[in-house]
Enzyme design. Sequence first.
Site, mmCIF file in Angstrom:
data_model
loop_
_atom_site.group_PDB
_atom_site.id
_atom_site.type_symbol
_atom_site.label_atom_id
_atom_site.label_comp_id
_atom_site.label_asym_id
_atom_site.label_seq_id
_atom_site.Cartn_x
_atom_site.Cartn_y
_atom_site.Cartn_z
ATOM 1 N N CYS A 72 -70.347 46.112 62.838
ATOM 2 C CA CYS A 72 -69.503 46.438 64.201
ATOM 3 C C CYS A 72 -67.911 45.861 63.625
ATOM 4 C CB CYS A 72 -70.137 45.327 65.290
ATOM 5 S SG CYS A 72 -69.484 45.766 66.797
ATOM 6 N N TYR A 80 -61.594 44.604 48.508
ATOM 7 C CA TYR A 80 -60.612 44.910 47.510
ATOM 8 C C TYR A 80 -60.081 46.159 47.476
ATOM 9 C CZ TYR A 80 -63.763 41.593 44.906
ATOM 10 O OH TYR A 80 -64.492 40.328 44.622
ATOM 11 N N ARG A 89 -67.226 45.571 49.120
ATOM 12 C CA ARG A 89 -65.822 45.833 47.896
ATOM 13 C C ARG A 89 -64.803 46.776 48.565
ATOM 14 N NH1 ARG A 89 -66.257 48.257 43.604
ATOM 15 N NH2 ARG A 89 -64.691 46.917 42.433
ATOM 16 N N GLU A 122 -68.643 38.598 27.946
ATOM 17 C CA GLU A 122 -69.411 38.539 29.177
ATOM 18 C C GLU A 122 -69.268 39.667 29.918
ATOM 19 O OE1 GLU A 122 -68.477 33.656 29.776
ATOM 20 O OE2 GLU A 122 -67.445 35.055 30.851
ATOM 21 N N PRO A 123 -69.620 40.627 29.605
ATOM 22 C CA PRO A 123 -69.552 41.802 30.560
ATOM 23 C C PRO A 123 -70.823 41.877 31.526
ATOM 24 C CG PRO A 123 -70.903 42.579 28.771
ATOM 25 C CD PRO A 123 -70.604 41.134 28.297
ATOM 26 N N GLY A 124 -70.279 42.176 32.820
ATOM 27 C CA GLY A 124 -71.230 41.917 33.862
ATOM 28 C C GLY A 124 -71.179 43.490 34.591
ATOM 29 N N ARG A 125 -70.184 43.705 35.153
ATOM 30 C CA ARG A 125 -69.893 45.250 35.745
ATOM 31 C C ARG A 125 -70.289 46.294 34.879
ATOM 32 N NH1 ARG A 125 -65.947 45.819 39.797
ATOM 33 N NH2 ARG A 125 -65.122 43.952 38.904
ATOM 34 N N GLY A 144 -64.848 41.424 32.182
ATOM 35 C CA GLY A 144 -63.738 42.148 32.895
ATOM 36 C C GLY A 144 -63.518 43.485 32.425
HETATM 37 N N1 PLP Z 1 -66.739 35.792 33.039
HETATM 38 C C1 PLP Z 1 -66.588 35.299 34.011
HETATM 39 C C2 PLP Z 1 -66.149 33.881 33.675
HETATM 40 C C3 PLP Z 1 -66.305 35.873 35.070
HETATM 41 O O1 PLP Z 1 -65.709 35.040 36.131
HETATM 42 C C4 PLP Z 1 -66.423 37.338 35.419
HETATM 43 C C5 PLP Z 1 -66.273 38.041 36.786
HETATM 44 O O2 PLP Z 1 -65.832 37.341 37.624
HETATM 45 C C6 PLP Z 1 -67.096 38.007 34.408
HETATM 46 C C7 PLP Z 1 -67.472 37.355 33.263
HETATM 47 C C8 PLP Z 1 -67.698 39.378 34.469
HETATM 48 O O3 PLP Z 1 -66.721 40.152 34.848
HETATM 49 P P1 PLP Z 1 -67.018 41.688 34.970
HETATM 50 O O4 PLP Z 1 -68.182 41.769 35.756
HETATM 51 O O5 PLP Z 1 -65.999 42.440 35.430
HETATM 52 O O6 PLP Z 1 -67.374 42.171 33.535
#
Ligand code: PLP
Length: 438
Positions: free
Chosen positions: A367, A340, A336, A296-299, A254
């Site tokens: 459309c 959002y 998005r 757990e970084p994704g974004r 997050g």
């Molecule tokens: N971990 C879990 C369990 C998630 O559900 C998410 C996103 O929904 C993430 C990590 C990654 O979040 P972000 O991409 O904002 O870092």
Amino acid sequence: MFRDRLPVFPQTVQVDSRNHLVLGGVTASALVERFGTPLYVFDEATLRGQCSAFIGEFSARYPDVAVSYASKAFLNRPFARLLAEEGLGLDVVSGGEVAVAKSAGFPPGRVYFHGNNKGPEELKLALDWGVGRIVVDGFDELRLLNILAGESGLRQDVLLRISPGVDPHTHHHTTTGIIDSKFGFSLATGQAQEAMKQALEATNLSVIGLHMHLGSPIFEMEPFCQGIEVGMQFAAAMRDHHGMELREFSPGGGFAIQYTVDAPAPPISAYAEAITGALRKACETYGFDLPKLMIEPGRAIVGRAGVALYSVGAIKEIPGVRKYVAVDGGMGDNIRPAIYGSRYEALVAGSVESDGKERVTICGKYCESGDILIKDIELPLVKHGDIIAIPASGAYCIPMASNYNVVPRPPIILVNDGHAELWRRRETIDDIMGLDVF
Ligand code: PLP
């Protein structure tokens, strides 16, 4: 003035002497000439830089850290291979993501399998492949996983996902750690305690720790600190009442990124300082040795690395109301803004800086009236054929892309040091029609 937007672009961004946007050493116009639009461009240096920044900032402050990339933000096989090279783990949430990781040769021991409704086939796939951890999200899964692990003759390491009741102040669609959430075992209702009891009694599961994910994107440190305190207090109670051993703890992902000039995100070091500080403090308070910290970084790994390039098509001016600039993509490749209300910046790739400017709304070709990518943005005067570059498009755009209106999904290009390589080819109409039984 438009140069103010460059910090939102990948770290290698440049503007050449002709006032053209350059990504990874390649001009955007050259990429478009070769690969067409819409086009998603990923900058390798930014991707690798973010991976090592997360590992570096957290490891500098804490002895045992695992950075597990949240694949949902974006995953394909070449990227899984890059992540493995950089030493990251992988958080997956479906059999599909497990299959991609497996096919890419990702080390299974570094994979965490999440999800609130993992099916038996998905769990079997993960068990057979030997994923390191399964993050158990509900009572049904707990029972099912215990049976399946037994059938496979395994004792599976698991984390329990708890819902700590902390509001991270994000969009309500991306808030997950509150009591009214489909994810995790709630602390407030006593279900987390019951789940822990059952998990510790399950003969084919080995509980090694706790996981939570509060929401996304989180711009403040306080929710992480609160979540860690609440989670560790629970861990202490579970140790005291049920003999749980805490070997791993995860406050999830997050981490925010900068999407617009007026909304800078905290640096990774600020998250590292807050999270490791809160975890150390809680360990001291509740008498724990430091567990492995998993984040757990994704974004924050992929977001800034990606730039979406579109061609301008129709332009519609409604005098005194609004000027619409339509591009050849939209909500099909970036949903998005529609779901959002997300804001983005943009530049005109062939004339980055300009004296003239106008306020326009960038809309897509789909459309739907809601197919707006950016409402009300100042741009240089645009004309048909110009290339619009939207930065911070690396996360949650392509993975959420659809074939709405039977529009094929865009290709992905990796750029680095003046070279461009195809990471995913453009989908074709034949790919889409090929699914029909006709
Ligand atoms: N971990 C879990 C369990 C998630 O559900 C998410 C996103 O929904 C993430 C990590 C990654 O979040 P972000 O991409 O904002 O870092």
